[in-house]
Design an enzyme around this catalytic site. Structure first.
Site, PDB file in Angstrom:
ATOM      1  CE  LYS A  54      45.794  17.007  57.365  1.00 19.37           C
ATOM      2  NZ  LYS A  54      45.743  18.095  56.359  1.00 19.37           N
ATOM      3  CB  SER A 306      49.588  18.896  50.540  1.00 14.05           C
ATOM      4  OG  SER A 306      49.216  20.263  50.443  1.00 14.05           O
TER       5      SER A 306
END
Ligand SMILES: *Cc1c(COP(=O)(O)O)cnc(C)c1O
Length: 333
Positions: A54, A306
């Site tokens: 992110k 991720s």
């Protein structure tokens, strides 16, 4: 940016975020390749300075702000990793950041965000309630909102992963991506399909509260009840007035599959014990789908690892084969 992002925006993002976000390695996963009979690669977003991808979207969104807007400070709602990314990037750019977290966000993630110098507000019991506090901070305090996924700059930032994959492994046949709000999957699909038109992009969500998958099935954004999950970073809805990611996912995802809590548990354990990599539940869903036989591989495949921000008590229990408590259930592999 007020139009749906394209390849040019992803290229811009790549140049812009280079000083802050890592260009992560793509490693061959030996055990997963052996089991599946295809070459399986892992994109190690777990190595980002904040432990999750992110930082790419947050860096692109914050670095595009004018000096006047930077001065007003930023605010976001988060299941943890977006808040950590916004706090980290804001710190690097000398901006104030406020991060709104619901009670579902693990304490370790809240502490990590506060340690980066951001103001943490604990609000309500769901991501939706945290979002309402963001709207209040924008209206009452003049803060600039940094959305976790439904924003062209954020999508372009996450899309830089797709660009790197196409560059590192031109012969990739498929990319398996954890799917929540769809900024990650949408951005990656945008870049990868522009560069390699035949490539498949498959999203994976947890069975409980898979907002994007339910929305894709319904043909419009729908609300789902948020439930505790080992994949806590995949929680939250896609927003009833979703502008970008629903359309991107509808156009570009080849499939969206679901995995159970036990399958996520087994995937975290597999990554840890066989590949020697720490992945949080949200990151392990792609390996979970593969191990559970829920996606058929046809050639070289990349899984997006991720993030690695797993609660350390959960990590210790999964490493030793003990059950973990998720809401009112005991989960084990
Ligand atoms: C946010 C997040 C996702 C999902 O990304 P979306 O853009 O919301 O689909 C997946 N894995 C991790 C670790 C995350 O933090």
């Amino acid at each position: 940016m007020n139009a749906s992002p394209g390849l040019a925006d992803i290229l811009d993002a790549r140049r812009r975020i280079a000083p802050i976000a890592l260009r992560t390695p793509l490693l061959r996963a030996e055990a997963l390749s052996r089991r599946s009979g295809q070459d399986v690669f892992l994109k190690l977003e777990t190595m980002q300075p904040t432990g999750a991808f992110k930082i790419r979207g947050a860096a692109n969104a914050l670095m595009r702000l004018s000096p006047e807007r930077r001065h007003r400070g930023v605010v976001c709602a988060s299941t943890g990793n977006h808040g950590r990314a916004v706090a980290f990037v804001a710190g690097r750019l000398g901006m104030r950041a406020t991060v709104c977290l619901s009670a579902l966000v693990p304490e370790a993630k809240a502490a990590a965000i506060a340690a980066l110098g951001a103001t943490v507000r604990r609000i309500g019991r769901s991501q939706d309630e945290a979002m309402a506090e963001v709207a209040r901070a924008v209206a009452a305090e003049g803060r600039i909102e940094v959305p976790p996924f439904d924003d062209p700059s954020v999508i372009a930032g996450q899309g830089t992963i797709g660009f790197e994959l196409a560059e590192d492994l031109p012969e990739l046949e498929a990319i398996i991506v954890p799917l929540s709000g769809g900024g990650l999957a949408g951005g990656i699909a945008l870049a990868a399909k522009a560069l390699r038109p035949g490539i498949r992009v498959i999203g994976v969500s947890m069975e409980h509260g898979a907002a994007m998958r339910e929305s894709l099935a319904a043909g419009r954004p729908v609300e789902v009840e948020e439930q505790p999950s080992l994949a806590d970073s995949l929680g939250g809805g896609i927003g009833r007035d979703n502008r970008w990611t629903f359309d991107l996912c509808r156009r570009l995802l080849d499939d969206a599959v679901l995995v159970s809590e036990a399958e996520i548990y087994r995937a975290i354990a597999h990554l840890l014990l066989e590949e020697r990599l720490v992945a949080e539940g949200a990151a392990a869903v792609s390996a979970a789908a593969l191990l559970a036989g829920k996606v058929q591989l046809r050639g070289p495949t990349a899984l997006i690892l991720s993030g690695c921000n797993l609660d350390r008590h959960q990590l210790a229990r999964i490493a030793s084969g003990a059950s973990v408590r998720i809401g009112d259930r005991e989960v084990r592999g």
